[in-house]
Design a protein around this motif. Sequence first.
Motif, PDB file in Angstrom:
ATOM      1  N   LEU A  99      34.711 -44.313  -2.454  1.00 46.82           N
ATOM      2  CA  LEU A  99      33.790 -44.874  -3.452  1.00 46.82           C
ATOM      3  C   LEU A  99      33.503 -43.790  -4.487  1.00 46.82           C
ATOM      4  O   LEU A  99      33.115 -42.677  -4.133  1.00 46.82           O
ATOM      5  CB  LEU A  99      32.487 -45.293  -2.763  1.00 46.82           C
ATOM      6  CG  LEU A  99      31.311 -45.685  -3.668  1.00 46.82           C
ATOM      7  CD1 LEU A  99      31.629 -46.944  -4.480  1.00 46.82           C
ATOM      8  CD2 LEU A  99      30.039 -45.892  -2.829  1.00 46.82           C
ATOM      9  N   ILE A 100      33.703 -44.116  -5.753  1.00 46.53           N
ATOM     10  CA  ILE A 100      33.367 -43.164  -6.823  1.00 46.53           C
ATOM     11  C   ILE A 100      32.146 -43.653  -7.568  1.00 46.53           C
ATOM     12  O   ILE A 100      32.089 -44.809  -8.011  1.00 46.53           O
ATOM     13  CB  ILE A 100      34.530 -42.983  -7.813  1.00 46.53           C
ATOM     14  CG1 ILE A 100      35.792 -42.528  -7.072  1.00 46.53           C
ATOM     15  CG2 ILE A 100      34.141 -42.012  -8.918  1.00 46.53           C
ATOM     16  CD1 ILE A 100      36.463 -41.298  -7.567  1.00 46.53           C
ATOM     17  N   LEU A 101      31.164 -42.762  -7.682  1.00 42.22           N
ATOM     18  CA  LEU A 101      29.957 -43.061  -8.455  1.00 42.22           C
ATOM     19  C   LEU A 101      30.143 -42.448  -9.837  1.00 42.22           C
ATOM     20  O   LEU A 101      30.457 -41.255  -9.949  1.00 42.22           O
ATOM     21  CB  LEU A 101      28.737 -42.435  -7.787  1.00 42.22           C
ATOM     22  CG  LEU A 101      28.600 -42.660  -6.273  1.00 42.22           C
ATOM     23  CD1 LEU A 101      27.370 -41.903  -5.757  1.00 42.22           C
ATOM     24  CD2 LEU A 101      28.504 -44.155  -5.948  1.00 42.22           C
ATOM     25  N   MET A 102      29.960 -43.248 -10.878  1.00 42.10           N
ATOM     26  CA  MET A 102      30.140 -42.715 -12.228  1.00 42.10           C
ATOM     27  C   MET A 102      28.830 -42.723 -13.007  1.00 42.10           C
ATOM     28  O   MET A 102      28.164 -43.755 -13.115  1.00 42.10           O
ATOM     29  CB  MET A 102      31.215 -43.518 -12.969  1.00 42.10           C
ATOM     30  CG  MET A 102      32.589 -43.320 -12.315  1.00 42.10           C
ATOM     31  SD  MET A 102      33.942 -44.009 -13.320  1.00 42.10           S
ATOM     32  CE  MET A 102      33.970 -42.819 -14.653  1.00 42.10           C
ATOM     33  N   GLY A 103      28.489 -41.554 -13.523  1.00 47.10           N
ATOM     34  CA  GLY A 103      27.254 -41.425 -14.299  1.00 47.10           C
ATOM     35  C   GLY A 103      27.574 -41.440 -15.789  1.00 47.10           C
ATOM     36  O   GLY A 103      28.380 -40.626 -16.250  1.00 47.10           O
ATOM     37  N   HIS A 104      26.953 -42.349 -16.529  1.00 49.67           N
ATOM     38  CA  HIS A 104      27.242 -42.416 -17.969  1.00 49.67           C
ATOM     39  C   HIS A 104      26.554 -41.288 -18.724  1.00 49.67           C
ATOM     40  O   HIS A 104      25.630 -40.643 -18.218  1.00 49.67           O
ATOM     41  CB  HIS A 104      26.851 -43.797 -18.531  1.00 49.67           C
ATOM     42  CG  HIS A 104      25.380 -44.096 -18.456  1.00 49.67           C
ATOM     43  ND1 HIS A 104      24.471 -43.528 -19.317  1.00 49.67           N
ATOM     44  CD2 HIS A 104      24.664 -44.906 -17.629  1.00 49.67           C
ATOM     45  CE1 HIS A 104      23.247 -43.985 -19.031  1.00 49.67           C
ATOM     46  NE2 HIS A 104      23.336 -44.820 -18.004  1.00 49.67           N
ATOM     47  N   THR A 105      27.025 -41.054 -19.942  1.00 51.32           N
ATOM     48  CA  THR A 105      26.420 -40.004 -20.770  1.00 51.32           C
ATOM     49  C   THR A 105      25.101 -40.499 -21.374  1.00 51.32           C
ATOM     50  O   THR A 105      24.816 -41.697 -21.369  1.00 51.32           O
ATOM     51  CB  THR A 105      27.361 -39.582 -21.917  1.00 51.32           C
ATOM     52  OG1 THR A 105      27.620 -40.734 -22.712  1.00 51.32           O
ATOM     53  CG2 THR A 105      28.678 -39.047 -21.389  1.00 51.32           C
ATOM     54  N   GLY A 106      24.300 -39.562 -21.889  1.00 55.83           N
ATOM     55  CA  GLY A 106      23.009 -39.903 -22.477  1.00 55.83           C
ATOM     56  C   GLY A 106      23.168 -40.853 -23.651  1.00 55.83           C
ATOM     57  O   GLY A 106      24.067 -40.669 -24.470  1.00 55.83           O
ATOM     58  N   GLY A 107      22.318 -41.868 -23.705  1.00 57.55           N
ATOM     59  CA  GLY A 107      22.352 -42.809 -24.823  1.00 57.55           C
ATOM     60  C   GLY A 107      23.322 -43.953 -24.595  1.00 57.55           C
ATOM     61  O   GLY A 107      23.231 -44.977 -25.272  1.00 57.55           O
TER      62      GLY A 107
END
Lengths: 249, 249
Positions: free
Chosen positions: B38-46
Amino acid sequence: MNLTAATTHDGVVERAFTLGDVTGVLWSPETPTADAPLILMGHTGGLHKKSPGLVARARNFVTGYGYTVAAIDAPGHGDRPRDERDQQWVAEMSAARAAGESMRRVITDYNASLAERAVPEWQATIDALQALPEVGAGPIGYAGTTLGTAIGLMLTAVESRIRVAEFGPVFVYEALLESARKLTIPVRFQLAWDDPEIDRELGLELFGACGSADKALHAFPGAHQRIPRTEIDISARFFARHLRGDAAA
Amino acid sequence: MNLTAATTHDGVVERAFTLGDVTGVLWSPETPTADAPLILMGHTGGLHKKSPGLVARARNFVTGYGYTVAAIDAPGHGDRPRDERDQQWVAEMSAARAAGESMRRVITDYNASLAERAVPEWQATIDALQALPEVGAGPIGYAGTTLGTAIGLMLTAVESRIRVAEFGPVFVYEALLESARKLTIPVRFQLAWDDPEIDRELGLELFGACGSADKALHAFPGAHQRIPRTEIDISARFFARHLRGDAAA
């Protein structure tokens, strides 16, 4: 160029050669392809053309990718006699090491002198190798660290036949920065983050100076003598991409 | 966790979900493997959980490697309402940008606050995802840059289920350095050498602080918004090595 008889071991043909004073070695596949890529490998300071790490990588380039690989001894290294001035530099290095002092100044002077002599030697070696029908005029890559970087940077800046290069930690001085600024080919820099001898700031400065639009700096923990397996794989893919046009590499 | 009906496009099954206030999305293969990574992806700010770059990478993880991928909106991002304090931070950012001033201070404060709220949200999300029979308890990786790095570093330092992580440029502050020091898992850092907003020194400091023995820093020219194709490939191989035990990757 005088080539000795070939010996073959595990799919790699090895031939020693001499070109004037220069002693070298050529590794190639058992069934060479015309105009296959040629990789020039620069050994580290104090070592020679057949250092175990260099040989292992060279063999992998041959068996895994079908390249031809050449290495030459730097002046006063390997099978080449060391003149008096070089002996003096080596003695100064040992003295600095024994005294626990930085070897930066003496290695800088020594490398600069060796690079000045080695660049025309490499150029004559390229001429002679390309004249061999089993080598030919394929694309050329250069790989080397420490002294191999000092020599390789000076060579790559003036030798348009080299299309891609990989460098490692080195004591940086103005002539190296100047050569780095001139580069336009794809370049990869390896940086040993915790090297006890070569400060990481030098590697960062060299990468920053490099003029190539396609450049990468890969840093890893530890000292420069021990390159992680992962980085060796990345390096092989880097050369495959640029020497074989292997986009998926 | 409430999951919407699945839509399938080019071999990737997509389902939106909510978990309390949190809005997320789950991508998985048409034929899921039990306990797949499972890969958790964090989006960039904004940005948000379905930013184009994030979606492209998520889809590649699914179709190329058979992973399940999840992304959630940070508080006040994407489909989540932005509270008054967050609106104020956003206004301060815009004002700093308009005035040509560095956004470092305001983004640092904002990111720190968002990370504090997002860490328990991610942990609850992991709990809920692992309870789904089609996800299960496979190994977990985290990938994110800027805000996604700020949140991911805080999360990875306290979440032992995450086994491997990749971070990018971020405004560094003491809590992030402290989290980095605690890490022991394999970590890869990407550094945009010429980023006009986030000084490269911050990325070097963060990499230096990271406690992991298996860590790498890969620097490339340009700004953080544009990651070279080569680095995306290296990233995919990095996750394959650590999540699938794919030694050749």
